[in-house]
Motif scaffolding. Structure first.
Motif, PDB file in Angstrom:
ATOM      1  N   GLU A  32      71.512   6.173  52.783  1.00 38.23           N
ATOM      2  CA  GLU A  32      72.790   5.513  52.516  1.00 38.23           C
ATOM      3  C   GLU A  32      72.561   4.154  51.853  1.00 38.23           C
ATOM      4  O   GLU A  32      73.266   3.785  50.917  1.00 38.23           O
ATOM      5  N   LEU A  33      71.575   3.419  52.322  1.00 35.51           N
ATOM      6  CA  LEU A  33      71.249   2.130  51.719  1.00 35.51           C
ATOM      7  C   LEU A  33      70.847   2.316  50.262  1.00 35.51           C
ATOM      8  O   LEU A  33      71.306   1.584  49.382  1.00 35.51           O
ATOM      9  N   GLY A  34      70.006   3.296  49.986  1.00 35.72           N
ATOM     10  CA  GLY A  34      69.598   3.583  48.610  1.00 35.72           C
ATOM     11  C   GLY A  34      70.778   3.948  47.726  1.00 35.72           C
ATOM     12  O   GLY A  34      70.876   3.512  46.574  1.00 35.72           O
ATOM     13  N   HIS A  35      71.699   4.739  48.266  1.00 44.50           N
ATOM     14  CA  HIS A  35      72.897   5.115  47.515  1.00 44.50           C
ATOM     15  C   HIS A  35      73.744   3.878  47.211  1.00 44.50           C
ATOM     16  O   HIS A  35      74.253   3.718  46.092  1.00 44.50           O
ATOM     17  N   GLU A  36      73.882   3.010  48.183  1.00 50.68           N
ATOM     18  CA  GLU A  36      74.672   1.796  47.966  1.00 50.68           C
ATOM     19  C   GLU A  36      74.026   0.906  46.910  1.00 50.68           C
ATOM     20  O   GLU A  36      74.703   0.383  46.033  1.00 50.68           O
ATOM     21  N   TYR A  37      72.726   0.721  46.975  1.00 50.89           N
ATOM     22  CA  TYR A  37      72.036  -0.070  45.955  1.00 50.89           C
ATOM     23  C   TYR A  37      72.227   0.559  44.577  1.00 50.89           C
ATOM     24  O   TYR A  37      72.474  -0.136  43.593  1.00 50.89           O
ATOM     25  N   SER A  38      72.087   1.880  44.511  1.00 50.58           N
ATOM     26  CA  SER A  38      72.252   2.567  43.225  1.00 50.58           C
ATOM     27  C   SER A  38      73.660   2.369  42.675  1.00 50.58           C
ATOM     28  O   SER A  38      73.841   2.151  41.474  1.00 50.58           O
ATOM     29  N   THR A  39      74.658   2.434  43.535  1.00 57.18           N
ATOM     30  CA  THR A  39      76.049   2.232  43.122  1.00 57.18           C
ATOM     31  C   THR A  39      76.267   0.810  42.614  1.00 57.18           C
ATOM     32  O   THR A  39      76.899   0.595  41.582  1.00 57.18           O
ATOM     33  N   ARG A  40      75.722  -0.171  43.312  1.00 56.22           N
ATOM     34  CA  ARG A  40      75.932  -1.572  42.922  1.00 56.22           C
ATOM     35  C   ARG A  40      75.151  -1.980  41.685  1.00 56.22           C
ATOM     36  O   ARG A  40      75.606  -2.820  40.916  1.00 56.22           O
ATOM     37  N   TYR A  41      73.962  -1.413  41.510  1.00 54.96           N
ATOM     38  CA  TYR A  41      73.097  -1.863  40.424  1.00 54.96           C
ATOM     39  C   TYR A  41      72.961  -0.860  39.290  1.00 54.96           C
ATOM     40  O   TYR A  41      72.310  -1.147  38.291  1.00 54.96           O
ATOM     41  N   GLY A  42      73.564   0.321  39.428  1.00 53.29           N
ATOM     42  CA  GLY A  42      73.607   1.271  38.335  1.00 53.29           C
ATOM     43  C   GLY A  42      72.324   1.994  38.014  1.00 53.29           C
ATOM     44  O   GLY A  42      72.161   2.519  36.937  1.00 53.29           O
ATOM     45  N   LYS A  43      71.397   2.012  38.931  1.00 54.77           N
ATOM     46  CA  LYS A  43      70.166   2.783  38.732  1.00 54.77           C
ATOM     47  C   LYS A  43      69.709   3.324  40.064  1.00 54.77           C
ATOM     48  O   LYS A  43      70.167   2.880  41.119  1.00 54.77           O
ATOM     49  N   ASP A  44      68.797   4.275  40.036  1.00 51.29           N
ATOM     50  CA  ASP A  44      68.313   4.864  41.281  1.00 51.29           C
ATOM     51  C   ASP A  44      67.480   3.836  42.036  1.00 51.29           C
ATOM     52  O   ASP A  44      66.459   3.369  41.546  1.00 51.29           O
ATOM     53  N   ALA A  45      67.924   3.462  43.209  1.00 49.94           N
ATOM     54  CA  ALA A  45      67.247   2.440  44.008  1.00 49.94           C
ATOM     55  C   ALA A  45      66.369   3.032  45.096  1.00 49.94           C
ATOM     56  O   ALA A  45      65.748   2.292  45.846  1.00 49.94           O
ATOM     57  N   HIS A  46      66.305   4.337  45.199  1.00 52.22           N
ATOM     58  CA  HIS A  46      65.513   4.932  46.264  1.00 52.22           C
ATOM     59  C   HIS A  46      64.034   4.575  46.121  1.00 52.22           C
ATOM     60  O   HIS A  46      63.325   4.439  47.110  1.00 52.22           O
ATOM     61  N   GLY A  47      63.577   4.386  44.886  1.00 57.09           N
ATOM     62  CA  GLY A  47      62.198   3.966  44.655  1.00 57.09           C
ATOM     63  C   GLY A  47      61.935   2.577  45.222  1.00 57.09           C
ATOM     64  O   GLY A  47      60.863   2.305  45.767  1.00 57.09           O
ATOM     65  N   GLU A  48      62.917   1.691  45.102  1.00 57.20           N
ATOM     66  CA  GLU A  48      62.780   0.341  45.661  1.00 57.20           C
ATOM     67  C   GLU A  48      62.640   0.408  47.176  1.00 57.20           C
ATOM     68  O   GLU A  48      61.833  -0.311  47.768  1.00 57.20           O
ATOM     69  N   ILE A  49      63.404   1.259  47.809  1.00 56.27           N
ATOM     70  CA  ILE A  49      63.339   1.374  49.269  1.00 56.27           C
ATOM     71  C   ILE A  49      61.982   1.914  49.705  1.00 56.27           C
ATOM     72  O   ILE A  49      61.459   1.523  50.742  1.00 56.27           O
ATOM     73  N   ALA A  50      61.382   2.778  48.900  1.00 56.23           N
ATOM     74  CA  ALA A  50      60.088   3.370  49.235  1.00 56.23           C
ATOM     75  C   ALA A  50      58.916   2.552  48.685  1.00 56.23           C
ATOM     76  O   ALA A  50      57.770   2.975  48.782  1.00 56.23           O
ATOM     77  N   ARG A  51      59.195   1.379  48.130  1.00 60.91           N
ATOM     78  CA  ARG A  51      58.177   0.566  47.455  1.00 60.91           C
ATOM     79  C   ARG A  51      57.036   0.137  48.366  1.00 60.91           C
ATOM     80  O   ARG A  51      55.893   0.009  47.937  1.00 60.91           O
ATOM     81  N   TYR A  52      57.325  -0.107  49.627  1.00 56.24           N
ATOM     82  CA  TYR A  52      56.298  -0.590  50.554  1.00 56.24           C
ATOM     83  C   TYR A  52      55.824   0.553  51.440  1.00 56.24           C
ATOM     84  O   TYR A  52      56.635   1.356  51.906  1.00 56.24           O
ATOM     85  N   PRO A  53      54.526   0.605  51.699  1.00 56.39           N
ATOM     86  CA  PRO A  53      54.032   1.648  52.614  1.00 56.39           C
ATOM     87  C   PRO A  53      54.646   1.481  54.010  1.00 56.39           C
ATOM     88  O   PRO A  53      54.857   0.357  54.474  1.00 56.39           O
ATOM     89  N   ASP A  54      54.929   2.583  54.652  1.00 51.74           N
ATOM     90  CA  ASP A  54      55.523   2.554  55.993  1.00 51.74           C
ATOM     91  C   ASP A  54      54.714   1.700  56.966  1.00 51.74           C
ATOM     92  O   ASP A  54      55.276   1.057  57.847  1.00 51.74           O
ATOM     93  N   GLU A  55      53.386   1.664  56.794  1.00 54.25           N
ATOM     94  CA  GLU A  55      52.519   0.923  57.703  1.00 54.25           C
ATOM     95  C   GLU A  55      52.840  -0.570  57.718  1.00 54.25           C
ATOM     96  O   GLU A  55      52.547  -1.263  58.680  1.00 54.25           O
ATOM     97  N   GLU A  56      53.429  -1.086  56.639  1.00 55.02           N
ATOM     98  CA  GLU A  56      53.767  -2.512  56.603  1.00 55.02           C
ATOM     99  C   GLU A  56      54.877  -2.861  57.592  1.00 55.02           C
ATOM    100  O   GLU A  56      55.076  -4.034  57.903  1.00 55.02           O
TER     101      GLU A  56
END
Length: 181
Positions: A32-56
């Motif tokens: 849902e967060l990724g969808h909201e970012y994509s809606t606000r910024y006009g591009k797929d934001a799911h990559g931004e959400i996955a940018r950091y390894p889970d271990e961080e």
């Protein structure tokens, strides 16, 4: 008529759980967060959400928490990661769209600050996007110092950086709890 989820009677009615990013309750909120970012910024934001390894976002340097309603439904959450030896960076702060304007994001931020302080961090750093006035308002209302000109058009600033110094006594008061986290 569309039904809207009813708020908890107060934010004390939610349970706080510390979970790994892989917990199945995290995925829907991040989508849902990724969808909201994509809606606000006009591009797929799911990559931004996955940018950091889970271990961080796992102990000892990071953490992720969820706020759950009494029947286990995740309604808000957020995470922090190590920015530097003394600074935690808040990331992925969100509240489910059906549960906003109830103080849940404030609760998430406060809990993340407490946990970061318990882990020895002395400062919090974060950025939010220029098209997220709600987030900007949240951070200003919870004592964060903007590291940008608040009179400037946010679109000309880009990511909006904030910081907050944690109280010196916070770590000492939570030393016993830190071991339990």
């Amino acid at each position: 008529m569309t039904s809207v989820a009813q708020p908890p009677s107060n934010t004390a009615d939610v349970e706080i759980v510390h979970v790994p990013v892989s917990d199945p309750r995290v995925g829907p909120l991040l989508r849902e967060l990724g969808h909201e970012y994509s809606t606000r910024y006009g591009k797929d934001a799911h990559g931004e959400i996955a940018r950091y390894p889970d271990e961080e976002f796992t102990p000892p340097h990071g953490g992720l928490l969820l706020l759950l309603l009494e029947h286990g439904e995740p309604v808000a959450g957020g995470a922090f990661r190590r920015h530097d030896a003394n600074t935690a960076e808040l990331k992925r702060i969100w509240t489910h769209s059906a549960h906003r304007r109830r103080g849940l994001a404030r609760r998430v931020v406060a809990e993340l600050e407490r946990e970061a302080a318990a882990r020895g961090y002395r400062r919090i750093h974060l950025t939010t996007g220029p098209r997220q006035p709600e987030a900007r308002g949240l951070y200003l209302a919870t004592g964060y110092t903007p590291l940008f000109d608040t009179e400037a058009d946010p679109e000309t600033v880009g990511p909006l950086p904030f910081e907050k110094h944690l109280p010196a006594g916070t770590r000492a008061a939570r030393t016993g709890e830190a071991a339990a986290l």
